[in-house]
Design an enzyme around this catalytic site. Structure first.
Site: not given
Ligand code: THU
Length: 158
Positions: A52, A57, A63, A65, A103, A106
């Site tokens: 991630n 901003s 993310c 994935e 999320c 993703c």
């Molecule tokens: N995040 C991911 O990398 N993958 C996901 O599927 C959910 C959330 C990261 C994004 C952000 O940097 C942190 O988790 C908190 O939301």
């Protein structure tokens, strides 16, 4: 979505998870403090990792994935994808938690990849070094997902 133990993963998937765990150190998460790493396992055992990458901003954050999928696309190997593993932990403490579930954005990307592959894509997620994780698939994560394939006659790219 089912629970799965590390010991139940096949050896390539377990190696992908271990690599994702090592890659957690490269996560850029100054805002949430949640380090996330993903490893896209290819059919030859190669693993394309992603982390991630948080933006000041906030909304521009990428993310793990989608970073892994973008890297695999850039390398021209995405169609060899066999599974994706996700690893997460807090940057500043070692407290245990549930495995992360991808999320919505993703899920859409994973669903589209599964359409491109013409098969479902297994998704495994583990929290830090916990023994128990979760096993699911792209299709299970986003049933009834949007795909241009369903609208082929009107697709101007045809
Ligand atoms: N995040 C991911 O990398 N993958 C996901 O599927 C959910 C959330 C990261 C994004 C952000 O940097 C942190 O988790 C908190 O939301």
């Amino acid at each position: 979505m089912n629970p799965i133990l590390r010991s139940e993963l096949d050896s390539n998937t377990r190696k992908a998870l271990e690599l994702a765990e090592t890659t957690l150190a490269n996560s850029h998460c100054p805002h949430s403090g949640l380090c996330v790493s993903a490893g896209l396992l290819l059919e030859d055992g190669q693993v394309i990792t992603g982390i991630n990458y948080e933006s000041d901003s906030y909304g521009l954050t990428l993310c793990a994935e989608r970073t892994a999928l973008s890297r695999a696309q850039a390398k021209g190997v995405i169609e060899k994808a066999m599974a994706i593993v996700i690893s997460a932990r807090w940057r500043a403490n070692a407290s245990a938690s549930e495995p992360l579930t991808p999320c919505g954005a993703c899920r859409q990307w994973l669903s589209e990849l599964s359409h491109r592959l013409g098969r479902d894509l297994p998704v495994y997620s583990f929290w830090a070094s916990e023994e128990s994780g979760l096993s699911t698939t792209a299709r299970e994560l986003l049933p009834g997902s949007f795909s241009l394939d369903q609208h082929e006659p009107d697709n101007p790219t045809n």
